[in-house]
Motif scaffolding. Structure first.
Motif, PDB file in Angstrom:
ATOM      1  N   THR A   8      96.597 -47.653 -16.154  1.00 27.06           N
ATOM      2  CA  THR A   8      97.774 -48.024 -16.967  1.00 27.06           C
ATOM      3  C   THR A   8      98.404 -49.369 -16.973  1.00 27.06           C
ATOM      4  O   THR A   8      98.649 -49.954 -15.812  1.00 27.06           O
ATOM      5  CB  THR A   8      98.942 -46.917 -16.532  1.00 27.06           C
ATOM      6  N   THR A   9      98.548 -50.053 -18.130  1.00 30.88           N
ATOM      7  CA  THR A   9      99.156 -51.126 -18.246  1.00 30.88           C
ATOM      8  C   THR A   9     100.596 -50.949 -18.254  1.00 30.88           C
ATOM      9  O   THR A   9     100.973 -49.832 -19.146  1.00 30.88           O
ATOM     10  CB  THR A   9      98.630 -52.175 -19.456  1.00 30.88           C
ATOM     11  N   GLY A  10     101.632 -51.888 -18.066  1.00 28.93           N
ATOM     12  CA  GLY A  10     102.973 -51.466 -18.152  1.00 28.93           C
ATOM     13  C   GLY A  10     103.491 -50.393 -17.274  1.00 28.93           C
ATOM     14  O   GLY A  10     104.520 -49.347 -17.611  1.00 28.93           O
ATOM     15  N   GLY A  11     102.758 -50.030 -16.251  1.00 28.71           N
ATOM     16  CA  GLY A  11     103.004 -48.875 -15.332  1.00 28.71           C
ATOM     17  C   GLY A  11     103.952 -48.935 -14.432  1.00 28.71           C
ATOM     18  O   GLY A  11     103.605 -48.148 -13.279  1.00 28.71           O
ATOM     19  N   GLY A  12     104.765 -49.926 -14.416  1.00 27.72           N
ATOM     20  CA  GLY A  12     105.893 -50.166 -13.176  1.00 27.72           C
ATOM     21  C   GLY A  12     107.217 -49.431 -13.420  1.00 27.72           C
ATOM     22  O   GLY A  12     107.849 -48.639 -12.489  1.00 27.72           O
ATOM     23  N   PRO A  35     104.098 -56.490 -14.879  1.00 28.12           N
ATOM     24  CA  PRO A  35     104.605 -57.813 -14.628  1.00 28.12           C
ATOM     25  C   PRO A  35     105.279 -57.994 -13.086  1.00 28.12           C
ATOM     26  O   PRO A  35     105.286 -59.129 -12.457  1.00 28.12           O
ATOM     27  CB  PRO A  35     105.358 -58.283 -15.570  1.00 28.12           C
ATOM     28  N   SER A  36     105.783 -56.922 -12.718  1.00 31.76           N
ATOM     29  CA  SER A  36     106.537 -56.965 -11.330  1.00 31.76           C
ATOM     30  C   SER A  36     105.974 -56.259 -10.070  1.00 31.76           C
ATOM     31  O   SER A  36     104.924 -55.415 -10.476  1.00 31.76           O
ATOM     32  CB  SER A  36     108.007 -56.516 -11.641  1.00 31.76           C
ATOM     33  N   GLU A  37     106.819 -56.327  -9.076  1.00 30.87           N
ATOM     34  CA  GLU A  37     106.291 -55.299  -7.910  1.00 30.87           C
ATOM     35  C   GLU A  37     106.397 -54.071  -8.249  1.00 30.87           C
ATOM     36  O   GLU A  37     105.938 -52.963  -7.511  1.00 30.87           O
ATOM     37  CB  GLU A  37     106.898 -55.761  -6.762  1.00 30.87           C
ATOM     38  N   ASN A  38     107.144 -53.475  -9.257  1.00 35.95           N
ATOM     39  CA  ASN A  38     107.467 -52.164  -9.726  1.00 35.95           C
ATOM     40  C   ASN A  38     105.852 -51.311  -9.604  1.00 35.95           C
ATOM     41  O   ASN A  38     105.956 -50.129  -9.150  1.00 35.95           O
ATOM     42  CB  ASN A  38     107.843 -51.755 -10.696  1.00 35.95           C
ATOM     43  N   CYS A  39     104.749 -51.945 -10.236  1.00 41.26           N
ATOM     44  CA  CYS A  39     103.847 -51.069 -10.037  1.00 41.26           C
ATOM     45  C   CYS A  39     103.067 -50.946  -8.732  1.00 41.26           C
ATOM     46  O   CYS A  39     102.711 -50.002  -8.665  1.00 41.26           O
ATOM     47  CB  CYS A  39     102.643 -51.841 -10.963  1.00 41.26           C
ATOM     48  N   GLU A  40     103.090 -52.088  -7.873  1.00 37.08           N
ATOM     49  CA  GLU A  40     102.827 -52.026  -6.587  1.00 37.08           C
ATOM     50  C   GLU A  40     103.521 -50.722  -5.844  1.00 37.08           C
ATOM     51  O   GLU A  40     102.982 -49.942  -5.057  1.00 37.08           O
ATOM     52  CB  GLU A  40     103.081 -53.168  -5.777  1.00 37.08           C
ATOM     53  N   THR A  41     104.948 -50.619  -5.885  1.00 41.41           N
ATOM     54  CA  THR A  41     105.784 -49.742  -5.409  1.00 41.41           C
ATOM     55  C   THR A  41     105.222 -48.322  -5.767  1.00 41.41           C
ATOM     56  O   THR A  41     105.219 -47.281  -4.887  1.00 41.41           O
ATOM     57  CB  THR A  41     107.096 -49.951  -5.716  1.00 41.41           C
ATOM     58  N   LEU A  42     105.237 -48.201  -7.124  1.00 40.50           N
ATOM     59  CA  LEU A  42     104.723 -46.705  -7.554  1.00 40.50           C
ATOM     60  C   LEU A  42     103.424 -46.416  -7.434  1.00 40.50           C
ATOM     61  O   LEU A  42     103.151 -45.108  -6.870  1.00 40.50           O
ATOM     62  CB  LEU A  42     104.679 -46.749  -9.167  1.00 40.50           C
ATOM     63  N   ALA A  43     102.594 -47.414  -7.113  1.00 44.74           N
ATOM     64  CA  ALA A  43     101.106 -47.213  -6.721  1.00 44.74           C
ATOM     65  C   ALA A  43     101.081 -46.487  -5.301  1.00 44.74           C
ATOM     66  O   ALA A  43     100.384 -45.575  -4.859  1.00 44.74           O
ATOM     67  CB  ALA A  43     100.231 -48.450  -6.955  1.00 44.74           C
ATOM     68  N   ALA A  44     101.896 -47.143  -4.300  1.00 45.81           N
ATOM     69  CA  ALA A  44     101.842 -46.947  -3.068  1.00 45.81           C
ATOM     70  C   ALA A  44     102.519 -45.497  -2.534  1.00 45.81           C
ATOM     71  O   ALA A  44     101.953 -44.726  -2.054  1.00 45.81           O
ATOM     72  CB  ALA A  44     102.917 -47.934  -2.244  1.00 45.81           C
ATOM     73  N   GLU A  45     103.390 -45.130  -3.724  1.00 47.82           N
ATOM     74  CA  GLU A  45     103.921 -43.879  -3.400  1.00 47.82           C
ATOM     75  C   GLU A  45     103.077 -42.782  -4.040  1.00 47.82           C
ATOM     76  O   GLU A  45     103.152 -41.716  -3.461  1.00 47.82           O
ATOM     77  CB  GLU A  45     105.301 -43.627  -4.647  1.00 47.82           C
ATOM     78  N   LEU A  46     102.225 -42.956  -4.946  1.00 47.17           N
ATOM     79  CA  LEU A  46     101.288 -42.041  -5.572  1.00 47.17           C
ATOM     80  C   LEU A  46      99.966 -42.035  -5.069  1.00 47.17           C
ATOM     81  O   LEU A  46      99.224 -41.407  -5.531  1.00 47.17           O
ATOM     82  CB  LEU A  46     101.452 -42.144  -7.073  1.00 47.17           C
ATOM     83  N   GLY A  47      99.570 -43.024  -4.031  1.00 47.16           N
ATOM     84  CA  GLY A  47      98.522 -43.032  -3.441  1.00 47.16           C
ATOM     85  C   GLY A  47      97.265 -43.887  -4.492  1.00 47.16           C
ATOM     86  O   GLY A  47      96.128 -43.456  -4.385  1.00 47.16           O
ATOM     87  N   GLY A  48      97.904 -44.545  -5.283  1.00 47.98           N
ATOM     88  CA  GLY A  48      96.758 -45.506  -6.177  1.00 47.98           C
ATOM     89  C   GLY A  48      96.845 -46.990  -5.714  1.00 47.98           C
ATOM     90  O   GLY A  48      97.107 -47.231  -4.637  1.00 47.98           O
ATOM     91  N   VAL A  49      96.525 -47.812  -6.708  1.00 50.72           N
ATOM     92  CA  VAL A  49      96.166 -49.098  -6.308  1.00 50.72           C
ATOM     93  C   VAL A  49      96.881 -49.936  -7.546  1.00 50.72           C
ATOM     94  O   VAL A  49      97.130 -49.356  -8.648  1.00 50.72           O
ATOM     95  CB  VAL A  49      94.706 -49.585  -6.214  1.00 50.72           C
ATOM     96  N   ALA A  50      97.376 -50.956  -7.367  1.00 50.17           N
ATOM     97  CA  ALA A  50      97.947 -51.887  -8.500  1.00 50.17           C
ATOM     98  C   ALA A  50      97.668 -53.299  -8.260  1.00 50.17           C
ATOM     99  O   ALA A  50      97.310 -53.832  -7.441  1.00 50.17           O
ATOM    100  CB  ALA A  50      99.519 -51.708  -8.096  1.00 50.17           C
ATOM    101  N   ARG A  51      97.916 -53.976  -9.508  1.00 50.21           N
ATOM    102  CA  ARG A  51      97.746 -55.517  -9.739  1.00 50.21           C
ATOM    103  C   ARG A  51      98.771 -55.991 -10.709  1.00 50.21           C
ATOM    104  O   ARG A  51      98.814 -55.628 -11.667  1.00 50.21           O
ATOM    105  CB  ARG A  51      96.450 -55.693  -9.924  1.00 50.21           C
TER     106      ARG A  51
END
Length: 232
Positions: A8-12, A35-51
């Motif tokens: 997902t892009t724009g996935g934060g 564009p921000s750390e939001n994707c990393e925070t959400l990925a950590a919560e849901l067990g995924g990966v982010a960039r």
């Protein structure tokens, strides 16, 4: 059974985050970009990966696809989601901002398709959903560049579906109306349902198109706008 993977892009935040949560609930592994750390925070919560990255950057798109492949080795579903490009008076929008809108909206979809189509061909199929706008077929002077290019995404989507349908790769567009990810409550009375949509409602529609629930649907533009538009 191999776990399916949704990129997902724009996935934060907003609709992108809601779609990520819905796909996670359906058992998909997640690969998120924003564009921000939001994707990393959400990925950590849901067990995924982010960039971190932006849709208008070819390098960022390649980076998120590479992350998906290095982590999971497959990509089954892709949600192309980006914010609105610069707005303004129709003829006052600069060439640079028209170019930016093209990069954000149309070229991001094309570039992503180039990256993930070979992966999906090798797997035997996949699904791509492009979030555009209710105004793609009823253009508004409030969002001129967005309307122009998001209509182009629907055209590309149809062409892509014709070309790659035989490979069992589907592409559709989701056309959301006014949704609570933005402060748009004042527009509620314009809809047939007399309310704005919830991000969770948009997410369920997107997940339907991304998953095998919609296995015989491709090349379509699905309006999820509470009856706002009159287009037949």
């Amino acid at each position: 059974m191999t776990d399916k993977v949704c990129l997902t892009t724009g996935g934060g935040r907003g609709m992108g985050a809601a779609v990520a949560r819905e796909m996670h609930a359906r058992g998909y592994k997640l690969v998120l970009m924003s564009p921000s750390e939001n994707c990393e925070t959400l990925a950590a919560e849901l067990g995924g990966v982010a960039r971190r990255g932006v849709a208008q950057s070819a390098a960022d798109l390649k980076g998120i696809v590479d992350l998906a492949m290095s982590t999971y080795g497959r990509i089954d579903a892709v949600l192309n989601h980006t914010g609105d490009p610069p707005k303004g008076e129709l003829l006052a929008i600069s060439d640079e901002n028209w170019d930016l809108a093209n990069d954000m909206i149309v070229k991001s979809v094309i570039r992503m398709a180039r990256l993930v189509t070979p992966v999906m061909e090798a797997q035997g199929g996949g699904s791509i959903v492009n979030i555009t706008t209710y105004a793609a077929f009823e253009p508004s002077l409030c969002f001129p560049a967005s309307c122009v290019y998001r209509a182009g995404v629907s055209s590309f989507t149809k062409l892509y579906s014709d070309r790659y349908g035989p490979k069992n790769i589907r592409m559709n567009c989701l056309l959301p109306g006014f949704t609570d990810s933005l402060d748009v409550g004042k527009f509620a009375d314009l809809t047939a349902l007399k309310r704005i949509g919830r991000v969770e409602e948009q997410a369920k529609a997107a997940a339907f198109l991304l998953s095998d629930d919609s296995s015989y649907i491709t090349g379509q533009s699905l309006r999820v706008d509470g009856g706002l538009t009159r287009h037949m």
